[in-house]
Design a protein around this motif. Structure first.
Motif, PDB file in Angstrom:
ATOM      1  N   TRP A  94       0.900  -1.139   0.071  1.00  0.00           N
ATOM      2  CA  TRP A  94       0.073  -0.004   0.042  1.00  0.00           C
ATOM      3  C   TRP A  94       0.955   1.282   0.092  1.00  0.00           C
ATOM      4  CZ3 TRP A  94      -4.476   1.276  -1.100  1.00  0.00           C
ATOM      5  CH2 TRP A  94      -5.101   2.504  -0.962  1.00  0.00           C
ATOM      6  N   PRO A  95       0.767   2.126  -0.762  1.00  0.00           N
ATOM      7  CA  PRO A  95       1.389   3.456  -1.014  1.00  0.00           C
ATOM      8  C   PRO A  95       1.261   4.391   0.207  1.00  0.00           C
ATOM      9  CG  PRO A  95      -0.320   3.477  -2.617  1.00  0.00           C
ATOM     10  CD  PRO A  95      -0.510   2.463  -1.672  1.00  0.00           C
ATOM     11  N   THR A  96       1.682   4.207   1.397  1.00  0.00           N
ATOM     12  CA  THR A  96       1.542   4.805   2.367  1.00  0.00           C
ATOM     13  C   THR A  96       1.958   6.474   2.182  1.00  0.00           C
ATOM     14  OG1 THR A  96       3.019   4.325   3.764  1.00  0.00           O
ATOM     15  CG2 THR A  96       1.205   3.280   4.043  1.00  0.00           C
ATOM     16  N   ALA A  97       1.520   7.497   2.796  1.00  0.00           N
ATOM     17  CA  ALA A  97       2.131   8.744   2.706  1.00  0.00           C
ATOM     18  C   ALA A  97       3.475   8.889   3.150  1.00  0.00           C
ATOM     19  CB  ALA A  97       1.184   9.885   3.456  1.00  0.00           C
ATOM     20  N   HIS A  98       3.730   8.062   4.285  1.00  0.00           N
ATOM     21  CA  HIS A  98       5.106   8.248   4.807  1.00  0.00           C
ATOM     22  C   HIS A  98       6.012   7.518   3.738  1.00  0.00           C
ATOM     23  CE1 HIS A  98       8.367   7.683   7.745  1.00  0.00           C
ATOM     24  NE2 HIS A  98       8.057   6.234   7.773  1.00  0.00           N
ATOM     25  N   ARG A  99       5.798   6.346   3.373  1.00  0.00           N
ATOM     26  CA  ARG A  99       6.619   5.674   2.326  1.00  0.00           C
ATOM     27  C   ARG A  99       6.916   6.417   1.032  1.00  0.00           C
ATOM     28  NH1 ARG A  99       8.155   0.437   2.455  1.00  0.00           N
ATOM     29  NH2 ARG A  99       7.293  -0.784   4.393  1.00  0.00           N
ATOM     30  N   LYS A 100       5.811   7.025   0.564  1.00  0.00           N
ATOM     31  CA  LYS A 100       5.727   8.044  -0.627  1.00  0.00           C
ATOM     32  C   LYS A 100       6.734   9.133  -0.172  1.00  0.00           C
ATOM     33  CE  LYS A 100       1.583   8.537  -1.471  1.00  0.00           C
ATOM     34  NZ  LYS A 100       0.133   8.939  -2.186  1.00  0.00           N
ATOM     35  N   SER A 101       6.665   9.792   0.974  1.00  0.00           N
ATOM     36  CA  SER A 101       7.748  10.694   1.250  1.00  0.00           C
ATOM     37  C   SER A 101       9.173  10.417   1.267  1.00  0.00           C
ATOM     38  CB  SER A 101       7.151  11.508   2.578  1.00  0.00           C
ATOM     39  OG  SER A 101       8.091  12.295   3.064  1.00  0.00           O
ATOM     40  N   LEU A 102       9.102   9.210   2.070  1.00  0.00           N
ATOM     41  CA  LEU A 102      10.659   8.688   1.994  1.00  0.00           C
ATOM     42  C   LEU A 102      11.453   8.268   0.817  1.00  0.00           C
ATOM     43  CD1 LEU A 102      10.460   5.993   4.987  1.00  0.00           C
ATOM     44  CD2 LEU A 102      11.516   8.319   5.074  1.00  0.00           C
ATOM     45  N   LEU A 103      10.350   7.859  -0.269  1.00  0.00           N
ATOM     46  CA  LEU A 103      10.886   7.495  -1.426  1.00  0.00           C
ATOM     47  C   LEU A 103      11.110   8.677  -2.402  1.00  0.00           C
ATOM     48  CD1 LEU A 103      11.196   5.430  -3.895  1.00  0.00           C
ATOM     49  CD2 LEU A 103       8.846   5.515  -4.333  1.00  0.00           C
ATOM     50  N   ALA A 104      10.364   9.731  -2.349  1.00  0.00           N
ATOM     51  CA  ALA A 104      10.618  10.982  -2.793  1.00  0.00           C
ATOM     52  C   ALA A 104      11.947  11.620  -2.482  1.00  0.00           C
ATOM     53  CB  ALA A 104       9.510  12.008  -2.675  1.00  0.00           C
ATOM     54  N   ALA A 105      12.284  11.367  -1.259  1.00  0.00           N
ATOM     55  CA  ALA A 105      13.454  11.922  -0.780  1.00  0.00           C
ATOM     56  C   ALA A 105      14.419  11.333  -1.063  1.00  0.00           C
ATOM     57  CB  ALA A 105      13.469  12.083   0.781  1.00  0.00           C
ATOM     58  N   SER A 106      14.508   9.925  -1.511  1.00  0.00           N
ATOM     59  CA  SER A 106      15.602   9.072  -2.077  1.00  0.00           C
ATOM     60  C   SER A 106      15.823   9.442  -3.499  1.00  0.00           C
ATOM     61  CB  SER A 106      15.155   7.457  -1.819  1.00  0.00           C
ATOM     62  OG  SER A 106      16.139   6.627  -2.310  1.00  0.00           O
ATOM     63  N   LEU A 107      14.562   9.635  -4.100  1.00  0.00           N
ATOM     64  CA  LEU A 107      14.970   9.779  -5.689  1.00  0.00           C
ATOM     65  C   LEU A 107      15.226  11.354  -5.862  1.00  0.00           C
ATOM     66  CD1 LEU A 107      11.905   7.753  -6.913  1.00  0.00           C
ATOM     67  CD2 LEU A 107      14.082   7.228  -6.908  1.00  0.00           C
ATOM     68  N   GLY A 108      14.916  12.098  -4.945  1.00  0.00           N
ATOM     69  CA  GLY A 108      15.201  13.601  -5.112  1.00  0.00           C
ATOM     70  C   GLY A 108      14.161  14.241  -5.744  1.00  0.00           C
ATOM     71  N   SER A 109      12.994  13.815  -5.856  1.00  0.00           N
ATOM     72  CA  SER A 109      11.825  14.502  -6.439  1.00  0.00           C
ATOM     73  C   SER A 109      10.648  15.017  -5.563  1.00  0.00           C
ATOM     74  CB  SER A 109      11.133  13.275  -7.538  1.00  0.00           C
ATOM     75  OG  SER A 109      10.732  12.125  -6.527  1.00  0.00           O
ATOM     76  N   ASP A 110       9.860  15.564  -6.272  1.00  0.00           N
ATOM     77  CA  ASP A 110       8.741  16.120  -5.543  1.00  0.00           C
ATOM     78  C   ASP A 110       7.570  15.009  -5.253  1.00  0.00           C
ATOM     79  OD1 ASP A 110       6.621  17.799  -4.429  1.00  0.00           O
ATOM     80  OD2 ASP A 110       7.085  19.277  -5.630  1.00  0.00           O
ATOM     81  N   VAL A 111       7.243  15.144  -3.586  1.00  0.00           N
ATOM     82  CA  VAL A 111       6.376  14.172  -3.357  1.00  0.00           C
ATOM     83  C   VAL A 111       5.010  14.077  -3.973  1.00  0.00           C
ATOM     84  CG1 VAL A 111       5.723  15.211  -1.298  1.00  0.00           C
ATOM     85  CG2 VAL A 111       5.532  12.720  -1.154  1.00  0.00           C
ATOM     86  N   ARG A 112       4.728  15.451  -4.322  1.00  0.00           N
ATOM     87  CA  ARG A 112       3.276  15.635  -4.793  1.00  0.00           C
ATOM     88  C   ARG A 112       3.270  15.083  -6.324  1.00  0.00           C
ATOM     89  NH1 ARG A 112       3.645  21.942  -4.165  1.00  0.00           N
ATOM     90  NH2 ARG A 112       5.581  21.498  -4.890  1.00  0.00           N
ATOM     91  N   HIS A 113       4.557  14.725  -7.007  1.00  0.00           N
ATOM     92  CA  HIS A 113       4.385  14.233  -8.400  1.00  0.00           C
ATOM     93  C   HIS A 113       4.457  12.583  -8.301  1.00  0.00           C
ATOM     94  CE1 HIS A 113       6.371  18.412  -9.664  1.00  0.00           C
ATOM     95  NE2 HIS A 113       5.067  18.368  -9.322  1.00  0.00           N
ATOM     96  N   ARG A 114       4.177  12.079  -9.587  1.00  0.00           N
ATOM     97  CA  ARG A 114       4.539  10.566  -9.708  1.00  0.00           C
ATOM     98  C   ARG A 114       5.796  10.531  -9.396  1.00  0.00           C
ATOM     99  NH1 ARG A 114       2.109   8.426 -15.059  1.00  0.00           N
ATOM    100  NH2 ARG A 114       3.199  10.229 -15.841  1.00  0.00           N
ATOM    101  N   GLN A 115       6.108   9.477  -8.839  1.00  0.00           N
ATOM    102  CA  GLN A 115       7.416   8.821  -8.561  1.00  0.00           C
ATOM    103  C   GLN A 115       8.004   7.988  -9.812  1.00  0.00           C
ATOM    104  OE1 GLN A 115       9.233  10.461  -6.290  1.00  0.00           O
ATOM    105  NE2 GLN A 115       7.200  11.612  -6.041  1.00  0.00           N
ATOM    106  N   LEU A 116       8.972   8.563 -10.653  1.00  0.00           N
ATOM    107  CA  LEU A 116       9.215   7.827 -11.926  1.00  0.00           C
ATOM    108  C   LEU A 116      10.359   6.742 -11.489  1.00  0.00           C
ATOM    109  CD1 LEU A 116       9.277  10.734 -14.382  1.00  0.00           C
ATOM    110  CD2 LEU A 116       7.538   9.157 -13.928  1.00  0.00           C
ATOM    111  N   LEU A 117      10.258   5.162 -11.697  1.00  0.00           N
ATOM    112  CA  LEU A 117      11.311   4.472 -11.348  1.00  0.00           C
ATOM    113  C   LEU A 117      11.781   3.675 -12.274  1.00  0.00           C
ATOM    114  CD1 LEU A 117       8.536   2.492  -8.968  1.00  0.00           C
ATOM    115  CD2 LEU A 117       9.973   4.503  -8.507  1.00  0.00           C
ATOM    116  N   ASP A 118      11.962   4.299 -13.678  1.00  0.00           N
ATOM    117  CA  ASP A 118      12.582   3.799 -14.683  1.00  0.00           C
ATOM    118  C   ASP A 118      14.114   3.705 -14.350  1.00  0.00           C
ATOM    119  OD1 ASP A 118      10.490   3.620 -16.784  1.00  0.00           O
ATOM    120  OD2 ASP A 118      10.226   5.668 -16.153  1.00  0.00           O
ATOM    121  N   GLU A 119      14.597   4.635 -13.752  1.00  0.00           N
ATOM    122  CA  GLU A 119      16.221   4.794 -13.427  1.00  0.00           C
ATOM    123  C   GLU A 119      16.677   3.485 -12.730  1.00  0.00           C
ATOM    124  OE1 GLU A 119      19.688   7.552 -11.931  1.00  0.00           O
ATOM    125  OE2 GLU A 119      17.686   8.432 -12.567  1.00  0.00           O
ATOM    126  N   ILE A 120      15.841   3.504 -11.522  1.00  0.00           N
ATOM    127  CA  ILE A 120      15.881   2.228 -10.885  1.00  0.00           C
ATOM    128  C   ILE A 120      16.021   0.857 -11.557  1.00  0.00           C
ATOM    129  CG2 ILE A 120      15.083   1.075  -8.550  1.00  0.00           C
ATOM    130  CD1 ILE A 120      14.370   3.464  -7.372  1.00  0.00           C
TER     131      ILE A 120
END
Length: 871
Positions: A94-120
């Motif tokens: 489940w994409p919880t707000a907490h996990r989305k925030s941590l993932l955005a920080a890891s990717l260096g992206s804005d948490v309000r946008h879709r997190q693009l995982l192609d580079e990973i």
């Protein structure tokens, strides 16, 4: 946010169902059932997605309380152990707000946008990290491009880790994933070879599809995987008894079958109602093996005709072999052929039989491309001649020239196909021979003289231009009297005159321009046919030709017993004789039908040689999109959308395509266009190795060719097209000044100077220097601006200036080039500046030179001398 009334009940029902799933998740969490929590999260995710689609986006905004409850529950059940562990962050149901925030920080992206995982994904593929690759397929925390998911499946397949759960999840998230698996775009173009996992993926997709359609509550169309055709007779059998969405039946009915399964399907259908047989026949048409079912309709002998019909591209006007079609119709039998056309309608085959004449003629009037192609294939009516049909196609061609840019091209291509078909109907070997035979009939079969009472009407040729004279008692009249104009004989000659004018126009802008632009070759027979036409006899002798011995000269001085080639100025430049022939053309006062000796010339620059396979000669120029599109279209270019690989392309012969990149929004014509770089690409119909590219890498439009390997003629003509576009359609703050156009005008002026001998004029670079009696002038040969030395600009813009050429100006080509006429007329006018009497010009000269110019006109008399006047 208010909910539209029509969705209030649906949103309420969906919320109630989701709260029940939340309650279920609470029970599973309390029991520590992580697998059950994963399944429930997926069920919730799919329900929200489907409900949001059902309510057109009105469900998700009203789920904040439910999402908050789920976030707390899943953060507790799936805690984050290490925020820097991307795999751990993504491996949650489940994409919880907490996990989305941590993932955005890891990717260096804005948490309000879709997190693009192609580079990973790229990194995981390179490392063959099987665990992370599976996590990427299942994670709800980010998004992947379709191509990335396909590559993940392919990597898992090669590593032995591709199973049904991964494939089904991938196709549940993207039901059109099959495009990337088989290497096709949604419009059917091949983009890459099929992936190595394709067969395995299809097995799993077949199993998923069968489970969905054979369930007690069968899935609807939106739930089925698309693109990949199911395999097996069970799917075709299911289609026959399907009572749901017709799209599902069509998908299943077109399943891929083995030979044994096709035979079994035929046996299955023998005793079925005719409606089912016809429906199955339509499915097998899509599958490509409908000929198997022809015995159901007593059409066994029509299999060859059906294969010919199915081989014709859908929606395109393409050349077909009439003799082959007639043979297939004869084998089937006329009645069987007609019955087959009831099952599988085909306009062109119907035209071969002659059964749809009225419909085809009507479609030609509406510029339908396939209708035009079929028109050429119709048998001649009892009262119709080949010339009648040819003239009708020419009338259609004139209408096509008024269509939009790309449509104009496709219409012209359809006319060419129709002419080819007409040649087959007439029993002529080649369309070009038919065309010029018809043109010869136009020129020779209609009388060129007639008498109306005491008046004699005669059609004569002034070069290629037909002129009509009316005389009485041997004296030519300035205009025909009303009685003559009203006479049918006069009208017949007028119509004939217009046909001959059209013929001359087509020959100049079509055949002759193409011969020069492509350095085209004519055989002795072709040359003789063209010279038999008044337009050909007037135009071709004024061109420079090269014979089989390599001699370059005018037509009367080369060997025409063998093939002759129209000379492109690139060849004259290469031989070092361009200036000599330019001077000779002017000396002989030859007006070439198109620019040849004085054609703008474009050769590779050092920067282009260094760049390799790309030219940035015009990059950065901004042009008006609508005007640029029209100019490109008139020169054989197709324009495309902003997201295509290239925004303008042109087939340039020898298997190459000129491809231009541009920046704009939407499509060509919506607004301004920023011109980019140009490449020459292998079109896919030739051996790429010939041009320095690796053999096998030449997919259509995919392999750039080094510029040094492109024919100099082709390169020059493509650059000439683009130079015209940026010169005429430019919208930049500063007008683009074409060096090639300036050089061409300098060549004309240099030849004129050598011929006329005006000692006051010299050419220096892109300017003409005129040493007049009142001042020394520099006239820029591109812009036409006049600089008076030592400083200052002279404005010479009389009302009618340039409407006709200066009396001493001779342009050695018939192309409409008003700017050249204006600029060179300015030069010749200033070379005789003692004759200038325009007060505004004289006042400017007084100011610029500091001397009072002597006026030859009485005080109070004003007269504007234009460049067209003869003092």
């Amino acid at each position: 946010m208010d909910i539209p009334e029509i969705y209030i009940d649906v949103v309420r029902e969906q919320r109630e169902a989701l709260w029940r799933l939340v309650d279920q998740a609470r029970v599973l969490a309390k029991a520590g059932d992580l697998a059950g929590l994963r399944d429930t999260a997926e069920e919730i995710r799919l329900r929200i997605e489907q409900g949001d689609d059902q309510t057109i986006g009105n469900l998700a905004p009203h789920l904040g309380d439910i999402v908050s409850e789920l976030d707390d529950l899943y953060d507790t059940s799936f805690p984050v152990d290490r925020p820097d562990d991307v795999t751990g962050l993504l491996d949650a149901p489940w994409p919880t707000a907490h996990r989305k925030s941590l993932l955005a920080a890891s990717l260096g992206s804005d948490v309000r946008h879709r997190q693009l995982l192609d580079e990973i994904a790229e990194q995981a593929i390179a490392a063959a990290d099987i665990h992370l690759l599976r996590v990427l397929v299942f994670t709800p925390l980010g998004t992947l491009r379709r191509e990335s998911v396909a590559q993940i499946l392919d990597t898992l397949h090669r590593a032995g880790g591709l199973d049904a759960t991964v494939v089904e999840r991938a196709f549940t998230d993207d039901r059109y994933l099959g495009y990337a698996i088989i290497g096709h775009s949604p419009n059917g173009d091949a983009t890459s070879p099929p992936l190595t996992c394709a067969d395995t993926v299809r097995n799993h997709v077949d199993a998923l599809t069968w489970r969905l359609v054979s369930a007690p509550a069968p899935a609807d169309w939106d739930e089925l995987p698309k693109v990949l055709v199911p395999r097996g007779l069970r799917f075709a059998h299911a289609a026959l008894s399907w009572h749901g969405d017709q799209r599902v039946a069509d998908h299943l009915g077109a399943a891929e079958l083995t030979d044994e399964e096709r035979t079994a399907l035929l046996d299955l259908l023998r005793d079925r109602p005719v409606e089912e047989q016809r429906r199955a026949f339509e499915w097998r048409l899509r599958a490509g093996d409908a000929d198997t079912l022809l015995p159901l309709f007593g059409l066994e002998r029509a299999a060859a005709l059906l294969r010919l019909i199915r081989a014709m591209p859908v929606g395109e006007a393409t050349r077909q072999n009439r003799a082959v079609l007639l043979a297939a119709i004869e084998d089937a039998g006329a009645d069987a052929a007609r019955r087959l056309l009831e099952l599988e309608p085909n306009e062109l085959v119907s035209a071969v039989i002659g059964g749809n004449r009225a419909q085809v003629v009507k479609r030609v009037k509406h510029n339908a491309l396939q209708g035009i192609a079929a028109f050429g294939m119709l048998p001649l009516a009892p009262d119709e001649t080949v010339l009648d049909r040819y003239l009708a196609l020419r009338e259609s061609a004139k209408k096509g020239a008024k269509l939009g840019p790309n449509r104009r091209h496709s219409h012209a291509a359809a006319i060419a196909v129709a002419l080819d078909h007409l040649a087959q109907v007439a029993g002529v070997a080649e369309a070009s021979r038919l065309e010029w035979d018809c043109e010869a009939r136009i020129a020779t079969t209609t009388p060129t003289e007639s008498e109306v009472g005491d008046y004699r009407i005669a059609l004569r040729f002034d070069g290629a231009d037909p002129t009509m004279t009316v005389s009485r008692a041997g004296k030519a009249l300035k205009s025909p009297p009303a009685t003559v104009r009203a006479d049918p004989a006069y009208q017949v000659l007028r119509e004939h005159q217009e046909r001959l004018r059209d013929q001359a126009r087509r020959m100049r802008t079509g055949l002759v321009e193409r011969l020069v632009a492509t350095a085209g070759t004519l055989t002795p027979d072709e040359l003789a046919r063209l010279l038999s036409l008044p337009a050909g006899a007037a135009m071709l002798p004024a061109l420079l030709w090269r014979d089989r011995a390599g001699v370059i000269d005018l037509l009367d001085h080369v060997d025409t017993t063998g093939p002759v080639t129209a000379v492109h100025p690139v060849e004259l430049h290469g031989r070092g004789v361009l200036a000599d022939w330019q001077a000779e053309i002017v000396r002989r006062r030859l007006r070439q039908p198109v620019k040849q000796a004085f054609r703008e010339l474009y050769v590779l620059t050092p920067a282009e040689r260094e760049a390799g396979d790309v030219s940035r000669r015009f990059a950065g120029q901004t042009v008006n999109g609508r005007m640029a599109g029209q100019l490109l279209s008139g020169r054989g270019w197709f324009t495309h959308g902003e997201y295509d690989d290239h925004q303008a392309t042109r087939i340039v012969g020898d298997g190459l395509i000129a491809a231009l990149r541009c920046d704009f929004h939407g499509y060509f014509g919506m607004g301004d266009v920023l011109v980019g770089e140009v490449r020459f690409l292998i079109s896919g119909h030739r051996d790429p190795g010939r041009y320095g590219a690796p053999t096998g890498s030449g997919s259509v439009g995919g392999t750039p060719v080094p510029l040094v390997d492109v024919s100099p003629v082709v390169f020059s003509e493509v650059m000439r097209d683009l130079d015209l576009v940026v010169s005429v359609a430019g919208t930049g703050p500063e007008a683009y000044l074409s060096p090639a156009q300036a050089a061409s005008r300098a060549q004309v002026l240099a030849a004129l100077i050598a011929d006329l001998g005006p000692a006051r004029v010299t050419v220096e670079g892109h300017s003409a220097v005129v040493r007049g009696t009142r001042a020394t002038y520099r006239v820029h040969l591109t812009s036409g601006s006049i600089h008076v030395e030592p400083g200052g600009y002279l404005c010479v813009v009389p009302a009618s200036f340039g409407a006709a050429a200066h009396r001493r100006l001779f342009l050695p080509f018939a192309d409409e080039d008003r700017m050249t006429s204006i600029i060179l007329s300015k030069v010749l006018l200033l070379a005789e500046d003692e004759k200038i009497s325009d007060p505004s010009i004289l006042t400017q000269l007084d100011s610029l030179t500091g001397t009072a110019a002597t006026r030859r006109r009485p005080a109070g008399e004003t007269r504007i001398l234009t460049a067209t006047e003869d003092e």
